[in-house]
Structure formats: C-alpha cells, structure tokens
Design an enzyme around this catalytic site. Structure first.
Site, short mmCIF file in Angstrom:
data_model
loop_
_atom_site.label_atom_id
_atom_site.label_comp_id
_atom_site.label_asym_id
_atom_site.label_seq_id
_atom_site.Cartn_x
_atom_site.Cartn_y
_atom_site.Cartn_z
N GLY A 117 -13.03 -14.03 -121.36
CA GLY A 117 -13.55 -13.66 -122.91
C GLY A 117 -14.87 -14.13 -122.92
O GLY A 117 -15.47 -14.68 -123.80
N GLY A 144 -17.54 -12.81 -125.77
CA GLY A 144 -17.60 -13.32 -126.99
C GLY A 144 -18.63 -14.17 -127.64
O GLY A 144 -19.44 -14.45 -126.73
N GLN A 145 -18.63 -14.69 -128.71
CA GLN A 145 -19.71 -15.59 -129.29
C GLN A 145 -20.14 -16.66 -128.70
O GLN A 145 -21.18 -16.98 -128.12
CB GLN A 145 -19.55 -15.66 -130.84
CG GLN A 145 -20.71 -16.44 -131.44
CD GLN A 145 -20.25 -17.01 -132.72
OE1 GLN A 145 -19.07 -17.70 -133.04
NE2 GLN A 145 -21.08 -17.41 -133.68
N ASP A 177 -8.04 -8.11 -118.72
CA ASP A 177 -7.21 -8.26 -119.75
C ASP A 177 -6.75 -9.65 -119.95
O ASP A 177 -6.02 -9.76 -118.82
CB ASP A 177 -6.04 -7.26 -120.11
CG ASP A 177 -5.25 -7.28 -121.23
OD1 ASP A 177 -5.07 -8.52 -121.73
OD2 ASP A 177 -4.34 -6.47 -121.35
N TYR A 232 -4.00 -17.01 -136.84
CA TYR A 232 -4.87 -17.70 -135.97
C TYR A 232 -4.63 -19.22 -135.77
O TYR A 232 -4.33 -19.88 -134.81
CB TYR A 232 -6.22 -17.61 -136.32
CG TYR A 232 -7.37 -18.12 -135.53
CD1 TYR A 232 -7.62 -17.50 -134.07
CD2 TYR A 232 -8.23 -19.11 -136.05
CE1 TYR A 232 -8.46 -18.35 -133.30
CE2 TYR A 232 -9.25 -19.70 -135.15
CZ TYR A 232 -9.50 -19.36 -133.98
OH TYR A 232 -10.26 -19.71 -132.99
N LYS A 239 -3.04 -21.60 -132.75
CA LYS A 239 -3.80 -22.65 -132.14
C LYS A 239 -2.89 -23.91 -132.13
O LYS A 239 -3.06 -24.59 -131.01
CB LYS A 239 -5.05 -22.69 -132.98
CG LYS A 239 -6.07 -21.57 -132.57
CD LYS A 239 -6.55 -21.61 -131.02
CE LYS A 239 -7.70 -20.57 -130.74
NZ LYS A 239 -7.96 -20.49 -129.34
N ILE A 283 -19.10 -22.16 -135.67
CA ILE A 283 -19.92 -21.81 -134.78
C ILE A 283 -21.09 -21.06 -135.18
O ILE A 283 -20.90 -19.88 -135.41
CB ILE A 283 -19.37 -21.82 -133.18
CG1 ILE A 283 -18.25 -22.69 -132.93
CG2 ILE A 283 -20.72 -21.84 -132.24
CD1 ILE A 283 -18.62 -24.14 -132.90
#
Length: 318
Positions: free
Chosen positions: A9, A12-13, A53, A143, A147, A173
C-alpha cells in the site's frame, strides 16, 4: 536490520511519504514499494516497485523471498468513508491482508510487522476528551470494526506465537504531498488546497466538530520511531494511542485566514458528520510517550504555515 523492508500500500497518503523517509534511512534498494496498481510515475521510479494485491499471499511470499524481506509495513486499507460504501470489500481487504501478514511472521518468513490502527476503533460510548489507551470501544463503522478486530489479532499472534507486530492508532493525518484517500478527517487536507485554489471551501463537517489530527511529518516520525524501538519497550501489542493536536474546522479556517484573509467556508455536513461524532476529540497518548519516548513537533500554527507554503510552491512548479 538483516533484510529489506516491504511496504504494502505504498501509493497511499501515508505509504508514499513513509517509503521516501525509509529510503533516506536505509537506502533506496533496501525499501521495496508495492501497491495494487502504479501510482505517481516519479514515485514508482524512485526505487524498487512491485505490483502486489495485499490479499495475495503467494505473491507477497514471492516478493519476500526475492528481496530477502525482514520487515513489512502493511499500509493497504480501505478508509472510513469509502468503506461505508463498500463494507464487504473493506472488511475483506482490511482483515485478510493483516491475517496473511501475521501468518507469514508466525511462519518465520519475516521478523517484524507494522500495521496501522486508527481512532476509528473508538465509538459513541468511548470518552470523548482525553480518550484513554484502554476504554470502551464500540465502533460504528466497518473501518473501525476492522481495525478493532485487527488490534486483537495482532495481540493474539504476539502472545501465542511471539510475532513482533507493532501498531499505532492514527488520528487524522494532514499532508500536502498526496491527495486524500477517502477518510472522514480528509477535510483538513482539502481545506488548504481549496483555500489557495479558490479562496473558498464547502466543509462536510460542522464548524464545531473537534477531532484529533496530526501533521504527516509527525505521523512518519512516530511510525519509524516505534519500529526502531527496542522490542522490550513495546508494552502494548494491540495498538498505541497517538496524538498531536486537536482542532475544529472553524479553528483551522481562522488560522488559514491569517494568511488568506478573504477565505470563506460554507458548512454542509453530510454522512461523514455521524462518523465524526462517534470519534474522540482529544486523545490521551501518555503510554506512547512513556514506553518509547514519542513526542510531536507540529501544532496548528506551524502546520498551517508549512501546508500553505508547500502547496503554493507545488502549484507554481506544475
């Protein structure tokens, strides 16, 4: 570190900037970036990059063996607002990717895992002010549910199999380098871009909605700090509370107006308001500060100055 680092990942940000920071520390060839598709072309060319993936165990294992990977940073996830639109896909991605990685560590293919949690694990019954490390958790989003379940899987694999997995509960963030990725706190990124581009912004949260936030520089610092800490100092194997600053949309708008006086904000709360209302306003992260000496560097004033300066420079260079 006996081997290399794999980031799942990485486009991502957080993943993008984490990859770049780790490469500065360990060298470009020792940090393998990966994502399900290619991201920014310049970023992909900065060092080794693989299409992976995060739910494909065979491919992950192939890359571990190809590059002699010893650490995995599992940054792939479907975030809060997007996950509410695709709940089953979100659950499958968020849970399966973690369980695959934990199993690989259990089987000694890798030594250490970093997996991010979130303030989304808290819910309407959790204390809103100075939310403690251990408290009532009743998340109301897919989500948050994923988590919270993930935290317990991490703790289980550590206690049962000795897996060295480390985790932080990220607040919102804020970064100028990458666009938001579908989170409820993303207004605090978009508002800076809109302030410079249009001098106006329509906010999807109400002006008095206070949420815990953190500048990206501090989030990257915390992530690297916890992974570099002595394993004996990591006392919590679910996930550590992490905090820096808390503010409302009104407060961030007022800070921006010190630089852009004609900036206008219209408040039009949508479905994300209900998500935000279920989350804490101020986080108690004293355990992080005690156990592995966490400390943040940026407040709202310094973050706003840095965000506006860098966004303006970025737009001029385009």
């Amino acid at each position: 570190m006996r081997g290399t680092i794999l980031i799942l990942g990485a486009c991502g940000q957080i993943g993008t900037e984490l990859t770049q920071s780790l490469r500065k520390i360990h060298g470009e060839e020792n940090v393998i970036a990966s994502d399900i598709r290619y991201g920014n072309e310049a970023f992909v060319k900065e060092g080794p990059f693989e299409i992976i993936d995060a739910t494909d165990r065979a491919k992950i294992l192939e890359i571990i063996q190809k590059y002699n990977v010893s650490q995995i940073y599992l940054m792939a996830a479907m975030l809060s607002a997007t996950a509410e639109k695709y709940p089953q896909k979100a659950w499958e991605l968020n849970m399966n990717s973690l369980l695959i990685t934990l199993e690989l560590a259990k089987e000694k293919y890798i030594d250490t895992i970093y997996w991010p949690s979130s303030i989304a694990v808290f819910g309407p019954s959790s204390p809103k002010i100075n939310t403690p490390q251990d408290t009532i958790m009743n998340p109301t989003t897919v989500y948050g549910m994923s988590k919270l379940a993930g935290e317990h899987w991490c703790n289980y694999y550590h206690n049962k199999y000795g897996v060295d997995v480390r985790s932080l509960r990220y607040p919102g963030i804020i970064s100028w380098k990458t666009k938001p990725g579908g989170g409820t706190t993303d207004y605090a990124v978009d508002i800076y871009f809109k302030a410079i581009e249009e001098s106006k912004y329509e906010c999807f949260l109400s002006e008095k909605t206070m949420l815990p936030m953190m500048y990206m520089n501090d989030a990257i610092k915390a992530t690297i700090d916890i992974m570099e800490a002595n394993p004996n100092d990591i006392k919590i194997r679910t996930s550590y509370n992490l905090a820096a600053i808390s503010f409302t949309p009104e407060e961030i708008a007022n800070e921006i107006r010190k630089h852009i006086p004609n900036f206008e904000v219209n408040y039009k709360p949508d479905f994300r308001q209900e998500i935000a209302n279920s989350w804490p306003q101020i986080i108690d992260d004293s355990k992080s500060r005690e156990d592995w000496n966490w400390s943040h560097n940026h407040d709202l004033v310094s973050m706003t100055e840095d965000m506006l300066k860098n966004i303006q420079s970025k737009m001029i260079s385009l």
